[in-house]
Scaffold this active site. Structure first.
Site, PDB file in Angstrom:
ATOM      1  N   HIS A   1     -56.350  39.429  -3.085  1.00  0.00           N
ATOM      2  CA  HIS A   1     -56.610  40.875  -3.162  1.00  0.00           C
ATOM      3  C   HIS A   1     -56.123  41.490  -4.480  1.00  0.00           C
ATOM      4  O   HIS A   1     -56.371  42.671  -4.728  1.00  0.00           O
ATOM      5  CB  HIS A   1     -55.921  41.576  -1.989  1.00  0.00           C
ATOM      6  CG  HIS A   1     -54.427  41.452  -2.052  1.00  0.00           C
ATOM      7  ND1 HIS A   1     -53.784  40.244  -1.904  1.00  0.00           N
ATOM      8  CD2 HIS A   1     -53.455  42.371  -2.295  1.00  0.00           C
ATOM      9  CE1 HIS A   1     -52.480  40.428  -2.042  1.00  0.00           C
ATOM     10  NE2 HIS A   1     -52.251  41.704  -2.278  1.00  0.00           N
ATOM     11  N   ASP A   2     -55.413  40.721  -5.309  1.00  0.00           N
ATOM     12  CA  ASP A   2     -54.928  41.234  -6.597  1.00  0.00           C
ATOM     13  C   ASP A   2     -55.718  40.683  -7.776  1.00  0.00           C
ATOM     14  O   ASP A   2     -55.408  41.009  -8.927  1.00  0.00           O
ATOM     15  CB  ASP A   2     -53.463  40.833  -6.820  1.00  0.00           C
ATOM     16  CG  ASP A   2     -52.511  41.497  -5.854  1.00  0.00           C
ATOM     17  OD1 ASP A   2     -52.808  42.626  -5.415  1.00  0.00           O
ATOM     18  OD2 ASP A   2     -51.472  40.886  -5.537  1.00  0.00           O
TER      19      ASP A   2
ATOM     20  N   ASP B   1     -44.187  38.675  -0.026  1.00  0.00           N
ATOM     21  CA  ASP B   1     -44.559  39.425  -1.220  1.00  0.00           C
ATOM     22  C   ASP B   1     -43.458  39.337  -2.288  1.00  0.00           C
ATOM     23  O   ASP B   1     -42.278  39.581  -1.981  1.00  0.00           O
ATOM     24  CB  ASP B   1     -44.747  40.887  -0.789  1.00  0.00           C
ATOM     25  CG  ASP B   1     -45.426  41.733  -1.833  1.00  0.00           C
ATOM     26  OD1 ASP B   1     -46.592  41.470  -2.142  1.00  0.00           O
ATOM     27  OD2 ASP B   1     -44.776  42.677  -2.346  1.00  0.00           O
TER      28      ASP B   1
ATOM     29  N   ASP C   1     -47.918  39.392   6.456  1.00  0.00           N
ATOM     30  CA  ASP C   1     -47.356  39.658   5.134  1.00  0.00           C
ATOM     31  C   ASP C   1     -45.945  40.214   5.320  1.00  0.00           C
ATOM     32  O   ASP C   1     -45.724  41.083   6.164  1.00  0.00           O
ATOM     33  CB  ASP C   1     -48.229  40.700   4.406  1.00  0.00           C
ATOM     34  CG  ASP C   1     -48.443  40.355   2.943  1.00  0.00           C
ATOM     35  OD1 ASP C   1     -47.432  40.200   2.247  1.00  0.00           O
ATOM     36  OD2 ASP C   1     -49.605  40.255   2.519  1.00  0.00           O
TER      37      ASP C   1
ATOM     38  N   GLU D   1     -44.880  34.510  -2.584  1.00  0.00           N
ATOM     39  CA  GLU D   1     -45.552  34.928  -3.822  1.00  0.00           C
ATOM     40  C   GLU D   1     -44.501  34.943  -4.928  1.00  0.00           C
ATOM     41  O   GLU D   1     -43.517  35.679  -4.845  1.00  0.00           O
ATOM     42  CB  GLU D   1     -46.160  36.319  -3.645  1.00  0.00           C
ATOM     43  CG  GLU D   1     -47.016  36.704  -4.833  1.00  0.00           C
ATOM     44  CD  GLU D   1     -47.240  38.199  -4.968  1.00  0.00           C
ATOM     45  OE1 GLU D   1     -48.252  38.575  -5.581  1.00  0.00           O
ATOM     46  OE2 GLU D   1     -46.403  38.991  -4.493  1.00  0.00           O
TER      47      GLU D   1
END
Ligand code: NOJ
Length: 562
Positions: free
Chosen positions: A332-333, A202, A101, A258
Site C-alpha cells: 500500500h506504500d 509497522d 497490522d 517492516e
C-alpha cells in the site's frame, strides 16, 4: 551450519488487503469488513493461505488508519467488532489465517494516552511519549518527519515539544517506559486471544530511540555525522525479545516486521530462529533502486536489472541459513509492480506474469498486494486534487514552490502511494464494482479492461497464473526450501536462477524486457531429465532446454533431475 525449521508461514502465500479500497458493502464509498467477508470465496479461489489486513482500528485517518486512536476498537468506517469476529471466523472456516497490522511506533494524537500525556508534565501517561524542551526558543533538533516538516511539534499547554517521526498527528511512543510496553503487550494479547494468526509490525525497527535522542548534541556540535539513528536502535532487540517472551511465544503465530534501512546482517539478527525476535522482515533495498542515491524516493532514476539481480541475490544468499526472507514487489506504500518493473501497456499480461514468476520461485514467503493478481496498474490523475495520500500532498506543497508542476506530477504518477490505493477493480460496471456510492478515491479508468470478473473468465489471465504459482508451492517442497543460486549473473536482460534440493533442480528463466533474447544454459548445469513446470507463453512441445529464444517478458520454470 544451522538448519532452518519447517514452519507453516514458510509454506504460505500472504495476501495484503488495504480495507479502505477493497470492497464497499454499504455504499458509503469506503471499503469495509463486510465487503471483505463477501469476497473471501474469491481469495479461496486464488488459494492464498494468509491475509494481512492493513489497520482497521479506530482512527481519525490522518494517515489512513496508521494513526490509531483506540487499539481495541474497529473504525466506524469499516464496521463493528461483530463484523470483525465474523471475518475471522469465516476465514478460519475456509482454512485461511488472519494477520493484523500492529502499529506501535506511534499512536494517533487522539489516542487517550496522548490526551492524558499532554495534560501535564506529571501525568502518569506523560512518559508514554517523547517530550523535550526547546533549544533557546527553537525546536529541540532539526530532525525532519517522514512526511515532511519538523519531527517536533510544540504543545502550548505544557510548553514542550513531542516527537513524531511521521505526521504531527502520529506522536511516537516511548519504548523505554516499561509500563507503556506492558500496555502494548496487553493489547497484543487481546487480539491474539481472539484467535488471530500473527502481526505485521509497522516500522518496528524504529522503536528504540535512546541513542537517537542522545546523539543530538554530538551531531549538533559537528563531532558526528547524522546517521540513521532512528532505525535499528540498540535496544530494539531487547524490546523484541521481551515482546516475544511476554506475548508471542505463547501462541503459534507469524510475525513480519517492516524494517526500513535494514541490511542483511541486521535482518539475520531480527529473524534468526534462535533469537526469538521476528519470523521475517520487510526490507526495502530493492525499493530504492529506482531513485537517486542519497535523495528522496521522488528523485527518480531508471532501474538497472543488474542492480536488482545483485540485490535480491544478496538477500537470498545472506539469509540462506539463518533467518527467512519475505518476498514482495509492492504494497500500500509502493507503486504498482507491473508499472514499476514491467510494462503496463503492450506487455502488461506477460510482464505481470514474469514478475510473479521471479518472485514466487525465490526462497521466502511471497506477499501479493490486492489487485496485483489481476495486473492493476499505476493511475495518472491529472490534478493534485484527486490525490488523497498525506505523503503525496505534503511533497506536492513543498516542491511546487521550486519545481515545474509537470515534473512534480510526473514523480507523483510514478511513485505516489495512491497508485496502490485506488479501488480494487472487480468488474466493468460503474466504479469498477467497488462501490455503489462515491468512492473515497477515484477508480483507475482502466477498470473496463482490467478487472476481476474478466480475469476469472479468462483461463490465460494473470489471476490464473498466480493461482497456478500458489498451487505449485503446495506441491513442490523445492519451491519452499531449495537452495537459490543466480546464473547468468552479468546478463543485462535475463533474470535466471536455480533452486536445488537433493537431486532436483528448478531452472527459473525470465526475460525482463520486450526485446527477444537467446537463453543458453550454462555448461555447469548437467541435466538428466527435465519438464516444464510453468510458463507465460506456449512452449513448443519437445523444445530442448540447452538453448532457446525468450520472447518479450517470457518466463519459464523447468524442473530438472540432476
Ligand atoms: C509504514 C506504513 O506502511 C505506512 O503506510 C505508514 O504511513 C507509516 N508506516 C507510518 O505508520
Amino acid at each position: 551450519m544451522k538448519n532452518q525449521t519447517n514452519q507453516w508461514w514458510k509454506e504460505s502465500v500472504v495476501y495484503q488487503i488495504y480495507p479502505r479500497s477493497f470492497y464497499d458493502s454499504n455504499k458509503d464509498g469506503i471499503g469495509d469488513i463486510k465487503g471483505i467477508i463477501s469476497k473471501l470465496d474469491y481469495l479461496s479461489e486464488l488459494g492464498v493461505d494468509v491475509v494481512w489486513l492493513s489497520p482497521v482500528y479506530e482512527s481519525p485517518n490522518d494517515d489512513n488508519g496508521y494513526d490509531i486512536s483506540h487499539y481495541e476498537r474497529i473504525m466506524d468506517d469499516f464496521g463493528t467488532m461483530d463484523d470483525w469476529d465474523q471475518l475471522l471466523n469465516d476465514m478460519h472456516e475456509r482454512g485461511m489465517k488472519l494477520v493484523m497490522d500492529l502499529v506501535v511506533n506511534h499512536t494517533s494524537d487522539e489516542h487517550a494516552w496522548f490526551a492524558e500525556a499532554r495534560k501535564s508534565k506529571d501525568n502518569p501517561y506523560r512518559d508514554y511519549y517523547i517530550w523535550r524542551p526547546g533549544e533557546e526558543g527553537s525546536k529541540p533538533t532539526d530532525w525532519e518527519a517522514s512526511f515532511g516538516g519538523s519531527a517536533w511539534d510544540y504543545d502550548e499547554k505544557t510548553e514542550e515539544y513531542y516527537l513524531h517521526m511521521f505526521s504531527k498527528k502520529q506522536p511516537d511512543l516511548n519504548w523505554e517506559n516499561p509500563e507503556m510496553r506492558s500496555s502494548i503487550y496487553d493489547m497484543m494479547k487481546f487480539w491474539l486471544d481472539k484467535g488471530i494468526d500473527g502481526f505485521r509490525m509497522d516500522v518496528i525497527n524504529m522503536i528504540s530511540k535512546k541513542e537517537f535522542l542522545s546523539s543530538y548534541q554530538d551531531y549538533h556540535n559537528g563531532s558526528i555525522e547524522k546517521k540513521n539513528y532512528e532505525f535499528n536502535g540498540a535496544r530494539v532487540h531487547d524490546f523484541l525479545q521481551e515482546m516475544n517472551q511476554e506475548v508471542l511465544s505463547h501462541y503459534d503465530v507469524m510475525t513480519v516486521g517492516e524494517c526500513p534501512r535494514v541490511s542483511p546482517d541486521l535482518a539475520r539478527l531480527y529473524t534468526d530462529e534462535a533469537r526469538n525476535e521476528l519470523n521475517m522482515v520487510f526490507q526495502f533495498e530493492h525499493m530504492g533502486l529506482d531513485k537517486i542515491k542519497g535523495k528522496s524516493k521522488w528523485d527518480l532514476k531508471p532501474l538497472r536489472l543488474l542492480d536488482l539481480k545483485q540485490n535480491l541475490t544478496k538477500w537470498q544468499k545472506e539469509l540462506e541459513q539463518i533467518g527467512w526472507n519475505s518476498l514482495y514487489w509492492n504494497n500500500h506504500d509502493q507503486p504498482r509492480a507491473v508499472s514499476r518493473f514491467g510494462d503496463d501497456t503492450t506487455y502488461r499480461r506477460e510482464s505481470a506474469k514474469m514478475l510473479a514468476t521471479v518472485l514466487h520461485m525465490m526462497k521466502g514467503t511471497p506477499y501479493i498486494y490486492q489487485g496485483e493478481e489481476i495486473g492493476m496498474t499505476n493511475v495518472h490523475f491529472d490534478s493534485i486534487d484527486s490525490y488523497k495520500d498525506i505523503e503525496t500532498l505534503n511533497m506536492y506543497k513543498e516542491r511546487i514552490l521550486g519545481q515545474d508542476e509537470k515534473d512534480v506530477m510526473h514523480a507523483i504518477h510514478v511513485k505516489s502511494r495512491d497508485n496502490a490505493r485506488t479501488p480494487m477493480q472487480w468488474d466493468a460496471t460503474h466504479n469498477a464494482g467497488f462501490t455503489e456510492g462515491t468512492p473515497w478515491i477515484e477508480v483507475n479508468p482502466n477498470f473496463t479492461d482490467i478487472n476481476v470478473e474478466q480475469a476469472l473468465l479468462d483461463q490465460d489471465s494473470i489471476f490464473h497464473y498466480y493461482k497456478k504459482l500458489i498451487e505449485l508451492r503446495k506441491q513442490h517442497e523445492i519451491i519452499v526450501h531449495g537452495k537459490y543460486d543466480l546464473i547468468l549473473e552479468d546478463h543485462p536482460a535475463i533474470f535466471a536462477y536455480t533452486r536445488t534440493l537433493g537431486n532436483e533442480m528448478l531452472l527459473v528463466v525470465n526475460n525482463f524486457y520486450s526485446d527477444n533474447v537467446p537463453f543458453i544454459l550454462p555448461d555447469t548445469i548437467h541435466v538428466d531429465n527435465y519438464e516444464l513446470m510453468i510458463s507465460n507463453y506456449e512452449v513448443p512441445c519437445g523444445e530442448q532446454i540447452k538453448e532457446f529464444n525468450l520472447r518479450s517478458y517470457e518466463s519459464r520454470v523447468y524442473k530438472l533431475t540432476i
